[in-house]
Design an enzyme around this catalytic site. Structure first.
Site, mmCIF file in Angstrom:
data_model
loop_
_atom_site.group_PDB
_atom_site.id
_atom_site.type_symbol
_atom_site.label_atom_id
_atom_site.label_comp_id
_atom_site.label_asym_id
_atom_site.label_seq_id
_atom_site.Cartn_x
_atom_site.Cartn_y
_atom_site.Cartn_z
ATOM 1 C CG ASP A 11 -1.995 -1.083 1.128
ATOM 2 O OD1 ASP A 11 -2.338 -1.480 0.003
ATOM 3 O OD2 ASP A 11 -2.454 -1.545 2.179
ATOM 4 N NE ARG A 21 -0.856 0.556 13.240
ATOM 5 C CZ ARG A 21 -0.026 -0.311 12.723
ATOM 6 N NH1 ARG A 21 1.240 -0.320 13.135
ATOM 7 N NH2 ARG A 21 -0.418 -1.171 11.828
ATOM 8 C CG ASP A 49 -3.809 -0.190 11.947
ATOM 9 O OD1 ASP A 49 -4.016 -0.174 13.172
ATOM 10 O OD2 ASP A 49 -3.052 -1.008 11.399
ATOM 11 C CB SER A 79 -2.500 -7.557 4.923
ATOM 12 O OG SER A 79 -2.181 -6.360 5.576
#
Length: 420
Positions: A21, A102, A131, A183
């Site tokens: 991505d 994160r 996310d 992923s």
């Protein structure tokens, strides 16, 4: 004068991993949004410790600046410390490996945006995942004026196959192939694996998704004992060897992974309302949380332990939902920290063929009292005191029964009746 200094374009700081991505995104932001890209890769313990190749890959795609910042030590000491103290397991299963990283990444993205005068921050999170919520909520909490770009929510590349075709057309090198379209997100706290055949929850996870743990059937035929020492709820030693937290996590990952412990296969309730079939590989995180819970059982009184379980679950949900920087999360941090004052001691666990079993715990601050607990010689418990305790404990039940409950109904009807 550098190209970065000479450019008059607006700038965007991209959370860059080098995966499918974000690799596509470097070129897409340049072509579709006419922005100068500042690509920031945060090393929070991915498989490859040296991420210079990620930095160079972004520069090769004409990013005006790129950096691979090593956040492993602060990630361990500032965030994973709290995760163990709070026994952080979302839905009592998942140790929050992605959600925990994160907030720290978001902080550094904001710092780089301020440093380089960037108006935008971009991320490569899927438009149907958690996310995107976590990054944007954390960024907005740290700087409400920064604007977010989420290309995955804008572009017409709706499948991973379409992304790989776009990457090929625009000469963007990506590590993902159509034959193995998983992923994967990994850091010190474990690995998250999704997509591909895992999207059908009936499918058994393929053997090739696991890299941190051996197949339990191939694990050693003899068990291994693992002793973790804690001070104020923080792991400080492995098998008697005192260690800093970062190498301690790495060591526990190795030991537990060797015995096939740490695999999770679950259907998870995402924040955005979707159920998702997720596989996680979390040897150290699951082990450290489990043995920490065992030590708390020894050192916390009954009411505190029971109430803290509720707080732990709320803490985990807040972090899962991206609310690390929030008033309630800070308040819960203070509560959790206060409970850890005397959570100091050692826990011994046995690893064998994919399992971890706590087999011993000890602490100088243990509330456990052998004299009160034993039924053998040395028993110090005064059994006579139980009668008065039971009288008081059951008093409200007796009073209710006589006036409103089974006793009252029995007296009125004159016969027994079914209670259940």
């Amino acid at each position: 004068m550098s190209a970065a200094a000479a450019s008059t374009k607006e700038r965007v700081v991209l959370a860059y991993s080098g995966g499918l991505d974000t690799s596509v995104m470097v070129k897409w932001l340049q072509l579709e949004r006419d922005l100068d890209v500042i690509a920031i890769c945060a090393n929070v313990g991915q498989d490859a410790e040296d991420l210079e190749w990620v930095k160079q890959k972004a520069l090769d795609m004409d990013a005006i600046y790129s950096d691979a910042v090593d956040l492993r030590k602060p990630y361990a000491s500032r965030i994973l410390k709290k995760a163990v103290q709070a026994n952080a397991l979302y839905e009592n299963t998942y140790p929050l490996l992605s959600a925990l990283s994160r907030p720290m990444i978001a902080k550094y993205l904001v710092d780089y945006a301020h440093k380089h005068g960037a108006r935008y921050i971009a991320h490569g999170c899927t438009g149907k995942g958690n996310d995107q919520v976590r990054f944007e909520t954390c960024i907005h909490a740290l700087d409400p004026e920064i604007e977010i770009i989420a290309p995955v929510r804008e572009w017409d590349l709706l499948t991973r196959e379409q992304e790989m075709a776009w990457a090929s057309e625009h000469n963007v090198p990506v590590p993902t192939t159509a034959a193995k379209p998983y992923s994967i997100d990994d850091n010190l706290w474990g690995r998250a694996i999704e997509c591909g055949v895992l999207e059908d929850p009936w499918n058994e996870p393929p053997a090739d998704i696991w890299t941190m743990t051996v197949d339990p059937k191939d694990a050693p035929d003899e068990p291994e004992y693992l002793t973790i020492g804690f001070e104020r709820g923080v792991p400080v030693s492995v098998n008697g060897e005192r260690m800093k937290y970062l190498p301690l996590i790495i060591k526990v990952n190795e030991i537990c992974g060797k015995h096939g412990f740490g695999r999770i296969d679950m259907v998870e309730n995402r924040l955005v309302g979707i159920k998702s079939h997720e596989c996680y590989e979390c040897p150290a995180s699951l082990a450290l949380i489990r043995v920490h819970q065992a030590l708390e059982q020894l050192c916390l009184d009954r009411d505190t332990q029971h109430f803290k379980h509720q707080i732990d679950q709320r803490w985990a949900t807040l972090v899962y939902d991206g609310l690390w920087f929030s008033q309630l999360k800070e308040a819960l941090d203070a509560f959790v920290e206060s409970t850890q004052e005397f959570v100091t001691g050692e826990v011994r666990a046995k690893l064998y063929k994919g399992s971890l079993t706590v087999v011993g715990r000890r602490s100088d601050y243990a509330i456990y009292d052998y004299g009160l607990a034993t039924y053998s010689e040395g028993d110090t418990f005064d059994r006579a005191s139980s009668h008065g305790f039971i009288e008081l404990h059951s008093l409200q039940s007796k009073t209710w029964s006589r006036k409103q409950g089974p006793g009252a109904r029995r007296a009125a009807e004159g016969h027994d009746f079914e209670q259940f």
